[in-house]
Structures are given as structure tokens and as C-alpha cells.
Design an enzyme around this catalytic site. Sequence first.
Site, PDB file in Angstrom:
ATOM      1  N   GLY A  11       0.730  -1.275   0.008  1.00  0.00           N
ATOM      2  CA  GLY A  11      -0.145  -0.136   0.190  1.00  0.00           C
ATOM      3  C   GLY A  11       0.666   1.270  -0.098  1.00  0.00           C
TER       4      GLY A  11
ATOM      5  N   THR B 152       1.317   3.222  -1.985  1.00  0.00           N
ATOM      6  CA  THR B 152       0.776   4.467  -3.019  1.00  0.00           C
ATOM      7  C   THR B 152      -0.250   5.279  -2.123  1.00  0.00           C
ATOM      8  OG1 THR B 152      -0.614   2.949  -3.906  1.00  0.00           O
ATOM      9  CG2 THR B 152       1.383   3.618  -5.237  1.00  0.00           C
TER      10      THR B 152
ATOM     11  N   GLN C 201      -1.890   7.178   1.339  1.00  0.00           N
ATOM     12  CA  GLN C 201      -1.805   8.263   2.206  1.00  0.00           C
ATOM     13  C   GLN C 201      -0.564   7.761   3.067  1.00  0.00           C
ATOM     14  OE1 GLN C 201      -4.244  11.005   5.114  1.00  0.00           O
ATOM     15  NE2 GLN C 201      -4.004   9.228   6.109  1.00  0.00           N
TER      16      GLN C 201
ATOM     17  N   LEU D  99       0.065  -2.092   4.889  1.00  0.00           N
ATOM     18  CA  LEU D  99      -0.901  -1.005   4.860  1.00  0.00           C
ATOM     19  C   LEU D  99      -1.942  -0.995   3.984  1.00  0.00           C
ATOM     20  CD1 LEU D  99       1.653   1.992   5.371  1.00  0.00           C
ATOM     21  CD2 LEU D  99       0.834   0.633   7.040  1.00  0.00           C
TER      22      LEU D  99
ATOM     23  N   SER E   1      -9.856   0.724   2.481  1.00  0.00           N
ATOM     24  CA  SER E   1      -9.607   1.403   3.887  1.00  0.00           C
ATOM     25  C   SER E   1     -11.075   2.230   4.034  1.00  0.00           C
ATOM     26  CB  SER E   1      -8.755   2.438   3.695  1.00  0.00           C
ATOM     27  OG  SER E   1      -8.736   3.148   2.615  1.00  0.00           O
TER      28      SER E   1
ATOM     29  N   THR F 283      -6.849  -0.579  13.607  1.00  0.00           N
ATOM     30  CA  THR F 283      -7.580   0.352  13.530  1.00  0.00           C
ATOM     31  C   THR F 283      -8.655   0.509  14.637  1.00  0.00           C
ATOM     32  OG1 THR F 283      -9.536   1.314  12.402  1.00  0.00           O
ATOM     33  CG2 THR F 283      -9.268  -0.982  11.792  1.00  0.00           C
TER      34      THR F 283
ATOM     35  N   GLU G 233     -11.529   1.419  14.326  1.00  0.00           N
ATOM     36  CA  GLU G 233     -12.799   1.136  14.059  1.00  0.00           C
ATOM     37  C   GLU G 233     -13.137  -0.510  14.584  1.00  0.00           C
ATOM     38  OE1 GLU G 233     -15.643   1.717  11.642  1.00  0.00           O
ATOM     39  OE2 GLU G 233     -14.879   3.698  12.171  1.00  0.00           O
TER      40      GLU G 233
ATOM     41  N   TYR H 215     -15.855  -3.756   7.121  1.00  0.00           N
ATOM     42  CA  TYR H 215     -14.439  -3.223   7.285  1.00  0.00           C
ATOM     43  C   TYR H 215     -13.759  -3.736   8.528  1.00  0.00           C
ATOM     44  CZ  TYR H 215     -10.547  -0.212   8.028  1.00  0.00           C
ATOM     45  OH  TYR H 215      -9.437   0.455   8.255  1.00  0.00           O
TER      46      TYR H 215
ATOM     47  N   LYS I  18     -10.932  -6.339   9.776  1.00  0.00           N
ATOM     48  CA  LYS I  18      -9.603  -5.807  10.395  1.00  0.00           C
ATOM     49  C   LYS I  18      -9.303  -6.396  11.682  1.00  0.00           C
ATOM     50  CE  LYS I  18      -7.439  -2.522   7.918  1.00  0.00           C
ATOM     51  NZ  LYS I  18      -6.077  -2.390   7.327  1.00  0.00           N
TER      52      LYS I  18
HETATM   53  N1  GDD Z   1     -16.870   9.227   4.359  1.00  0.00           N
HETATM   54  C1  GDD Z   1     -17.654  10.117   4.572  1.00  0.00           C
HETATM   55  N2  GDD Z   1     -18.226  10.782   3.920  1.00  0.00           N
HETATM   56  N3  GDD Z   1     -18.304  10.104   6.039  1.00  0.00           N
HETATM   57  C2  GDD Z   1     -19.140  10.846   6.661  1.00  0.00           C
HETATM   58  C3  GDD Z   1     -19.787  11.731   5.839  1.00  0.00           C
HETATM   59  C4  GDD Z   1     -19.565  11.977   4.264  1.00  0.00           C
HETATM   60  O1  GDD Z   1     -20.021  12.464   3.394  1.00  0.00           O
HETATM   61  N4  GDD Z   1     -20.498  12.326   6.484  1.00  0.00           N
HETATM   62  C5  GDD Z   1     -20.279  12.072   7.628  1.00  0.00           C
HETATM   63  N5  GDD Z   1     -19.334  11.049   7.815  1.00  0.00           N
HETATM   64  C6  GDD Z   1     -19.255  10.585   9.035  1.00  0.00           C
HETATM   65  C7  GDD Z   1     -19.028   8.990   9.002  1.00  0.00           C
HETATM   66  O2  GDD Z   1     -20.349   8.279   8.922  1.00  0.00           O
HETATM   67  C8  GDD Z   1     -18.098   8.696  10.017  1.00  0.00           C
HETATM   68  O3  GDD Z   1     -18.773   8.558  11.141  1.00  0.00           O
HETATM   69  C9  GDD Z   1     -17.108   9.758  10.009  1.00  0.00           C
HETATM   70  O4  GDD Z   1     -17.735  10.808   9.278  1.00  0.00           O
HETATM   71  C10 GDD Z   1     -15.784   9.664   9.589  1.00  0.00           C
HETATM   72  O5  GDD Z   1     -15.753   8.853   8.321  1.00  0.00           O
HETATM   73  P1  GDD Z   1     -14.484   8.509   7.314  1.00  0.00           P
HETATM   74  O6  GDD Z   1     -13.852  10.117   7.164  1.00  0.00           O
HETATM   75  O7  GDD Z   1     -14.931   8.011   6.309  1.00  0.00           O
HETATM   76  O8  GDD Z   1     -13.616   7.810   8.374  1.00  0.00           O
HETATM   77  P2  GDD Z   1     -13.941   6.498   9.171  1.00  0.00           P
HETATM   78  O9  GDD Z   1     -13.804   6.891  10.610  1.00  0.00           O
HETATM   79  O10 GDD Z   1     -15.070   5.750   8.599  1.00  0.00           O
HETATM   80  O11 GDD Z   1     -12.743   5.610   8.854  1.00  0.00           O
HETATM   81  C11 GDD Z   1     -11.359   6.171   9.043  1.00  0.00           C
HETATM   82  O12 GDD Z   1     -10.857   5.987  10.008  1.00  0.00           O
HETATM   83  C12 GDD Z   1     -10.639   4.515  10.475  1.00  0.00           C
HETATM   84  C13 GDD Z   1      -9.705   4.628  11.780  1.00  0.00           C
HETATM   85  O13 GDD Z   1     -10.763   4.893  12.768  1.00  0.00           O
HETATM   86  C14 GDD Z   1     -10.670   5.234   7.778  1.00  0.00           C
HETATM   87  O14 GDD Z   1      -9.306   5.898   7.444  1.00  0.00           O
HETATM   88  C15 GDD Z   1     -10.491   3.724   8.076  1.00  0.00           C
HETATM   89  O15 GDD Z   1      -9.631   3.097   6.999  1.00  0.00           O
HETATM   90  C16 GDD Z   1      -9.552   3.941   9.510  1.00  0.00           C
HETATM   91  O16 GDD Z   1      -9.526   2.371  10.034  1.00  0.00           O
END
Ligand code: GDD
Length: 359
Positions: A21, A23, A25, A97, A101, A143, A145, A167, A171
Site C-alpha cells: 500500500g 501509494t 496516504q 498498509l 480502507s 484500526t 474501527e 471493514y 480488520k
Molecule cells: N466518508 C464520509 N463521507 N463520512 C461521513 C460523511 C461523508 O459524507 N458524512 C459524515 N461522515 C461520518 C461517517 O459516518 C463517520 O462517522 C465519520 O464521518 C468519519 O468517516 P470517514 O472519514 O469515512 O472515516 P472512518 O472513521 O469511517 O474511517 C477512517 O478511520 C478509520 C480509523 O478509525 C478510515 O481511514 C479507516 O480506514 C480507518 O480504519
Amino acid sequence: MHYVPTEYRYRGPMTRALITGITGQDGAYLAKRLYDIGYTVAGILRRTSVPGQLKKLEWVFGGKIPESIELFYSDLTDAPSLTRIVHDFVPDEVYNLAAQSHVGISFQSPVSTATANALGPMNVLEACRSMGSDAPRFYQASTSEMFGKVQECPQNEATPFYPRSPYGVAKLFSYWLTVNYRESYDLFGCNGILFNHESPLRGENFVTKKITQGLAQILKGKREFIELGNLEAKRDWGHASDYVDAMWRMMQQKKPEDYVIATGIQHSVRQFCEVAADRLNLNLEWQGEREHEVGYSRTLGQTIIRVSPQYYRPAEVETLLGDPRKALKQLCWLPKYTFETLVQEMIDHDLLEQSGGLS
Ligand code: GDD
């Protein structure tokens, strides 16, 4: 077969690191970090017909990827090819990595997510194990998550897991597999339980980038508004460059262990919007409720944020807050970025990009 714990092996300055991974971030920031401290770095990437796959890697190296960085085409599902790469390159350290994701997308594509995020790490671990007494150290990108529906607050290394998405479930499999290979084969395997980490290199469908890039585009007159899902979700957001440093520190310890990497500070998606809009002097005002809520810019005299249920998840992780005390103490790790400097850097980058300054 008897496995010699790698902590007893000589580890000179030209340590060899293999990054799956590379390529992405984190892969890009980690490659730069390791290259800067004298590592011989190689990476695995998937073939794709979409151009620009190396953009992040080029960006961290100021435009040109050093020729010494070897890139191998493979895939986490291609076990024989992974084994061949590990045997050819003979890494001292392997950072796994690569992954699917995006949590939201894992609901739409659960099988491919599980294949990449659960079976993928198994293939990498097997490739490492097949090196016998030369097995490299192994880092697994675990993670927050996995905490999902959180069982206590804040979350630390002893907090019970409760994943809330395909996901997170996949993980969790690779988390335990890493622990199992450590206990079964003496493999130096550690899990970095990383909370959300962002940067200018963040993918466009993650919420932070969606906000900073979207607001920059609105300011430049390139779009009218952005659509978001759950504004109340709370995350512990740090900077990817700080977090890859923590990965490296874990791999230099005497004993392989698992670490929570987080800032210990939490903000909601709504607060992220407010800070970003504030940095752009947009005078953001919330109006309406639930899916009818909008963010109105008094500066521009228009709605710039709308809520769209299409971005709600079937099961949401409402809140994540990490307790990084073990990493602070044992790894002497300290993040350099604050929430505010993270948002500022993302905004500055996206504004410059929208002005054509980065093309
Ligand atoms: N993607 C996205 N898009 N999320 C949104 C949006 C939207 O338009 N609006 C609200 N959200 C909310 C999601 O429902 C979530 O609760 C929060 O914003 C963060 O979403 P993401 O940025 O998609 O990240 P994530 O928390 O689901 O996952 C990321 O972090 C994890 C570590 O805790 C990713 O990087 C995962 O790969 C990583 O494991």
C-alpha cells in the site's frame, strides 16, 4: 521449524523495509520517513488503469520518487507473488498498509473488503513466516474501527472490541492473526491500533478531505455545496505523518506489542466543518434539523453544506476517542500536529490546488 526472534538479529543502518500500500496516504508518508533515515525502501502496488497512482508518493518526495525505491506489482490476494517478493527483497521490516480502507464502501462490497483486509494480511504473514529464521518484523495496520460500538471511553489496548462494519470485522481478523503468529511462531508482529489520521493526501471520499476540498472549491466558485452524512459522529483525528512515525517506533522495540495511536482529543464532523469554514472566513450558520439541516455561509449568501442520508451508514460508529498513554510512555511518541494545525494544513493545500498552484 524453530524461529529465532528477530530482536536478536543485527539491524544496521541500511535496514530494508517493504511497504504494502505504498501509494496510499500512509504508505507515502512512511516511505518518505524511512527513506530519510537511511532505509532501503520497497513498495507493493496494485496495477490499475487509472492514471495518477503514484501522485501521493511523488508529492511527499517533492515531485520525483527516488530511483532506489523499488516498486513491485502485486496484490494482497496473490499469495505466491507476495512470497516471491519477500524472498527476493529480503526485508527486515514489512509494513502491511494495503487495504480497502473505506468503512462506508465495505457495506456495499463486503466480500472484496474481507478478502483484502482479512485474507490479505494472512498472505503477507505467511510470506513472512516462510522466511524461517530470516522472517522480517511485521506491522499490521489495525484500526480504532475495531472498537466500533465503544465499550468504554476512552479506548485503550485493553478495551473490548465491537466492530460495526464489514471493514471493522475484517480488520479484527487480521489483528488477531497478527497476535496469533506472534504467539505461535515467535514472529515479531505488532498491531498499530490507529485512530483516524488525515493529511492533504487523504482520499477524496473521507469526510475530512470532502470538507476541506469541497469548501475550497466553493470558495473558488467551482461548486455550490457539499453533501455530508452524519454530522454528529465524533472522531479522534490526528495527522498521518505523526502516525507513521509511531508505526516505525513500534517496530524498533525489543518486544512486539500492540499500541493505540491517537491524540486523546475528540471532535465531531460538525465541529470539523465549523473550524474549516472559519479558516476560510465563510461565516457558517446551521439551519434546519436532521436531513433538512443545512450549513449556510453568511459571507457567500448561499447554502454550502447539505445533509444527505445517502451518506448514512447501516451501522454507525458514533464516537471514538483514543487513550495513547502506552505509546507516549513506551514509544516516546508525541504527535506534532494539533487538530487546528491539521485542518489548516489541509485547507491551505486544497486552496492552493483549487487555484491551480499544485498542477
Ligand atoms: N466518508 C464520509 N463521507 N463520512 C461521513 C460523511 C461523508 O459524507 N458524512 C459524515 N461522515 C461520518 C461517517 O459516518 C463517520 O462517522 C465519520 O464521518 C468519519 O468517516 P470517514 O472519514 O469515512 O472515516 P472512518 O472513521 O469511517 O474511517 C477512517 O478511520 C478509520 C480509523 O478509525 C478510515 O481511514 C479507516 O480506514 C480507518 O480504519
